[in-house]
Design a protein around this motif. Structure first.
Motif, PDB file in Angstrom:
ATOM      1  N   GLY A   1       5.151  11.911  -4.802  1.00 23.76           N
ATOM      2  CA  GLY A   1       3.981  12.790  -4.870  1.00 23.76           C
ATOM      3  C   GLY A   1       2.671  12.033  -4.782  1.00 23.76           C
ATOM      4  N   TRP A   2       2.537  10.933  -5.533  1.00 18.08           N
ATOM      5  CA  TRP A   2       1.279  10.187  -5.474  1.00 18.08           C
ATOM      6  C   TRP A   2       1.292   9.084  -4.432  1.00 18.08           C
ATOM      7  CZ3 TRP A   2       1.379   4.970  -6.659  1.00 18.08           C
ATOM      8  CH2 TRP A   2       2.446   4.504  -7.444  1.00 18.08           C
ATOM      9  N   ARG A   3       2.482   8.566  -4.107  1.00 16.13           N
ATOM     10  CA  ARG A   3       2.541   7.524  -3.082  1.00 16.13           C
ATOM     11  C   ARG A   3       2.273   8.071  -1.684  1.00 16.13           C
ATOM     12  NH1 ARG A   3       7.274   5.412  -2.146  1.00 16.13           N
ATOM     13  NH2 ARG A   3       6.521   3.404  -1.349  1.00 16.13           N
ATOM     14  N   SER A   4       2.542   9.360  -1.468  1.00 12.42           N
ATOM     15  CA  SER A   4       2.316   9.962  -0.150  1.00 12.42           C
ATOM     16  C   SER A   4       0.843  10.265   0.106  1.00 12.42           C
ATOM     17  CB  SER A   4       3.138  11.251  -0.011  1.00 12.42           C
ATOM     18  OG  SER A   4       2.743  12.204  -0.992  1.00 12.42           O
ATOM     19  N   ASP A   5       0.013  10.191  -0.950  1.00 12.15           N
ATOM     20  CA  ASP A   5      -1.428  10.376  -0.801  1.00 12.15           C
ATOM     21  C   ASP A   5      -2.025   9.021  -0.395  1.00 12.15           C
ATOM     22  OD1 ASP A   5      -4.214  10.537  -1.235  1.00 12.15           O
ATOM     23  OD2 ASP A   5      -3.953  12.133  -2.710  1.00 12.15           O
ATOM     24  N   ARG A   6      -2.368   8.890   0.881  1.00 16.61           N
ATOM     25  CA  ARG A   6      -2.795   7.584   1.400  1.00 16.61           C
ATOM     26  C   ARG A   6      -4.038   7.046   0.695  1.00 16.61           C
ATOM     27  NH1 ARG A   6      -2.127   7.244   7.981  1.00 16.61           N
ATOM     28  NH2 ARG A   6       0.162   7.418   8.040  1.00 16.61           N
ATOM     29  N   GLY A   7      -5.015   7.925   0.485  1.00 22.22           N
ATOM     30  CA  GLY A   7      -6.242   7.492  -0.154  1.00 22.22           C
ATOM     31  C   GLY A   7      -6.016   6.995  -1.566  1.00 22.22           C
ATOM     32  N   LEU A   8      -5.205   7.723  -2.331  1.00 25.94           N
ATOM     33  CA  LEU A   8      -4.928   7.345  -3.714  1.00 25.94           C
ATOM     34  C   LEU A   8      -4.088   6.074  -3.766  1.00 25.94           C
ATOM     35  CD1 LEU A   8      -5.285   8.175  -6.673  1.00 25.94           C
ATOM     36  CD2 LEU A   8      -3.140   9.461  -6.494  1.00 25.94           C
ATOM     37  N   ARG A   9      -3.092   6.008  -2.887  1.00 25.57           N
ATOM     38  CA  ARG A   9      -2.236   4.811  -2.870  1.00 25.57           C
ATOM     39  C   ARG A   9      -3.045   3.578  -2.486  1.00 25.57           C
ATOM     40  NH1 ARG A   9       3.289   4.198   0.744  1.00 25.57           N
ATOM     41  NH2 ARG A   9       3.580   1.958   0.444  1.00 25.57           N
ATOM     42  N   ARG A  10      -3.959   3.721  -1.536  1.00 28.55           N
ATOM     43  CA  ARG A  10      -4.799   2.587  -1.139  1.00 28.55           C
ATOM     44  C   ARG A  10      -5.665   2.129  -2.316  1.00 28.55           C
ATOM     45  NH1 ARG A  10      -7.604   5.007   2.381  1.00 28.55           N
ATOM     46  NH2 ARG A  10      -6.115   4.713   4.072  1.00 28.55           N
ATOM     47  N   ALA A  11      -6.227   3.100  -3.043  1.00 24.96           N
ATOM     48  CA  ALA A  11      -7.056   2.762  -4.206  1.00 24.96           C
ATOM     49  C   ALA A  11      -6.232   2.035  -5.263  1.00 24.96           C
ATOM     50  CB  ALA A  11      -7.673   4.028  -4.793  1.00 24.96           C
ATOM     51  N   TYR A  12      -5.012   2.506  -5.513  1.00 32.10           N
ATOM     52  CA  TYR A  12      -4.151   1.851  -6.496  1.00 32.10           C
ATOM     53  C   TYR A  12      -3.762   0.439  -6.044  1.00 32.10           C
ATOM     54  CZ  TYR A  12      -3.490   6.160  -9.201  1.00 32.10           C
ATOM     55  OH  TYR A  12      -3.673   7.265 -10.000  1.00 32.10           O
ATOM     56  N   THR A  13      -3.572   0.257  -4.757  1.00 29.63           N
ATOM     57  CA  THR A  13      -3.255  -1.073  -4.239  1.00 29.63           C
ATOM     58  C   THR A  13      -4.423  -2.034  -4.461  1.00 29.63           C
ATOM     59  OG1 THR A  13      -1.777  -0.158  -2.542  1.00 29.63           O
ATOM     60  CG2 THR A  13      -2.617  -2.387  -2.185  1.00 29.63           C
ATOM     61  N   ILE A  14      -5.634  -1.536  -4.201  1.00 28.09           N
ATOM     62  CA  ILE A  14      -6.829  -2.369  -4.360  1.00 28.09           C
ATOM     63  C   ILE A  14      -7.000  -2.799  -5.814  1.00 28.09           C
ATOM     64  CG2 ILE A  14      -9.356  -2.380  -4.254  1.00 28.09           C
ATOM     65  CD1 ILE A  14      -9.121  -0.543  -1.799  1.00 28.09           C
ATOM     66  N   ILE A  15      -6.849  -1.859  -6.751  1.00 28.48           N
ATOM     67  CA  ILE A  15      -7.075  -2.242  -8.150  1.00 28.48           C
ATOM     68  C   ILE A  15      -5.922  -3.100  -8.680  1.00 28.48           C
ATOM     69  CG2 ILE A  15      -8.516  -0.213  -8.575  1.00 28.48           C
ATOM     70  CD1 ILE A  15      -6.211   0.938 -10.255  1.00 28.48           C
TER      71      ILE A  15
ATOM     72  N   PRO B   1     -10.599   9.320  -5.172  1.00 23.83           N
ATOM     73  CA  PRO B   1      -9.261   9.668  -4.656  1.00 23.83           C
ATOM     74  C   PRO B   1      -8.420  10.430  -5.666  1.00 23.83           C
ATOM     75  CG  PRO B   1      -9.792   7.391  -4.150  1.00 23.83           C
ATOM     76  CD  PRO B   1     -10.857   7.870  -5.082  1.00 23.83           C
ATOM     77  N   MET B   2      -8.535  10.075  -6.950  1.00 23.77           N
ATOM     78  CA  MET B   2      -7.771  10.785  -7.964  1.00 23.77           C
ATOM     79  C   MET B   2      -8.256  12.227  -8.108  1.00 23.77           C
ATOM     80  SD  MET B   2      -7.191   9.915 -12.010  1.00 23.77           S
ATOM     81  CE  MET B   2      -6.408   8.333 -11.694  1.00 23.77           C
ATOM     82  N   HIS B   3      -9.578  12.419  -8.044  1.00 23.32           N
ATOM     83  CA  HIS B   3     -10.137  13.774  -8.122  1.00 23.32           C
ATOM     84  C   HIS B   3      -9.593  14.644  -6.986  1.00 23.32           C
ATOM     85  CE1 HIS B   3     -13.117  16.912  -8.874  1.00 23.32           C
ATOM     86  NE2 HIS B   3     -13.365  16.906  -7.570  1.00 23.32           N
ATOM     87  N   ARG B   4      -9.571  14.092  -5.782  1.00 21.00           N
ATOM     88  CA  ARG B   4      -9.044  14.845  -4.627  1.00 21.00           C
ATOM     89  C   ARG B   4      -7.561  15.124  -4.783  1.00 21.00           C
ATOM     90  NH1 ARG B   4     -12.083  10.920  -0.260  1.00 21.00           N
ATOM     91  NH2 ARG B   4     -14.180  11.830  -0.446  1.00 21.00           N
ATOM     92  N   HIS B   5      -6.828  14.152  -5.316  1.00 20.29           N
ATOM     93  CA  HIS B   5      -5.393  14.330  -5.511  1.00 20.29           C
ATOM     94  C   HIS B   5      -5.116  15.416  -6.545  1.00 20.29           C
ATOM     95  CE1 HIS B   5      -1.181  13.150  -5.429  1.00 20.29           C
ATOM     96  NE2 HIS B   5      -1.183  13.117  -6.750  1.00 20.29           N
TER      97      HIS B   5
END
Length: 251
Positions: free
Chosen positions: A155-169, A222-226
């Motif tokens: 569910g959260w890994r398929s959200d590209r924007g959120l996953r990218r943000a999590y990768t960065i942090i 990204p989390m807000h959008r998710h």
């Protein structure tokens, strides 16, 4: 802050997990408030200062241990949550035991090296398997999956924007832990206890606060959008579930 508000204040990754782009994010609250900062830093400050003054490892260990226990006792007397204080006492206790057994003040900091190295290893593995460690932690706190783990993960890994943000942090936090080791291990190796203790304090709570704040700036939108997409999906599912019942009532 009222007692009720204090009891619901979230710290650390929990503060990040429940933050929203439209909310006021308090870094001070996220790192435990003024009291949490004092309780976290005081044992380390006392250890360094007392060792510099007394040059007696055993006396320094005893005083630091008593101080840590007093902090827990005060929380118990005030009927406040002691979980954070107890975890802090456990960590300080391990550090003090190592310093006591070796009679080397610098050994107080070995446990910190090991934990930072363990965090680096775990987060690197998470990136290798494409499940960003910080994302896994934040999402677990945010949604607490009790079943359908695979669907939750996707569910959260398929959200590209959120996953990218999590990768960065996740990379950001790896950098934080690595920087601590790069600065502090050479000071340990050369037995510069005062400089090591000072570096440990400066790269502790202050660096943690900065990392939390930068993580919030990266993840909040990204989390807000998710979350908005999740609510929309849930509303659509409820609407589809209610449609047959409404049709039956009309018939």
């Amino acid at each position: 802050m009222s007692a009720e508000e204090h009891s619901t204040t979230r710290t650390g990754m929990a503060a990040l997990a429940h933050a929203d782009a439209g909310d006021d994010f308090s870094v001070i609250a996220a790192i435990g408030g003024p009291r949490g900062i004092v309780e976290s830093m005081l044992p380390g400050i006392v250890f360094v200062v007392l060792f510099v003054i007394a040059k007696d490892v055993r006396l320094t260990v005893i005083v630091s241990a008593v101080l840590a226990l007093i902090q827990v006792a005060v929380r118990l007397l005030q009927r406040q949550s002691v979980m954070g204080a107890l975890s802090g006492v456990a960590a300080v206790g391990i550090c003090l035991i190592w310093a006591w057994r070796s009679n080397e003040a610098r050994d107080y900091y070995i446990f910190g090296f090991l934990t930072n190295a363990a965090y680096i290893a775990a987060l690197l593995v998470s990136l290798a398997v494409r499940v960003p460690g910080l994302g896994l932690m934040v999402e677990f706190i945010r949604t607490l999956p009790t079943e359908h783990f695979r669907a939750w993960l996707d569910g959260w890994r398929s959200d590209r924007g959120l996953r990218r943000a999590y990768t960065i942090i996740t990379v950001l936090w790896i950098g934080l832990f690595a920087l601590r080791l790069l600065v502090q291990v050479p000071l340990y190796a050369t037995n510069h206890v005062t400089l090591l203790g000072t570096a440990r304090l400066l790269m502790g709570i202050p660096f943690w606060a900065l990392a939390i704040w930068i993580s919030y700036l990266i993840v909040a939108t990204p989390m807000h959008r998710h979350k908005a997409a999740e609510r929309e999906h849930a509303d659509n599912n409820r609407a589809r579930a209610d449609t047959p019942q409404e049709a039956l009532r009309e018939d």
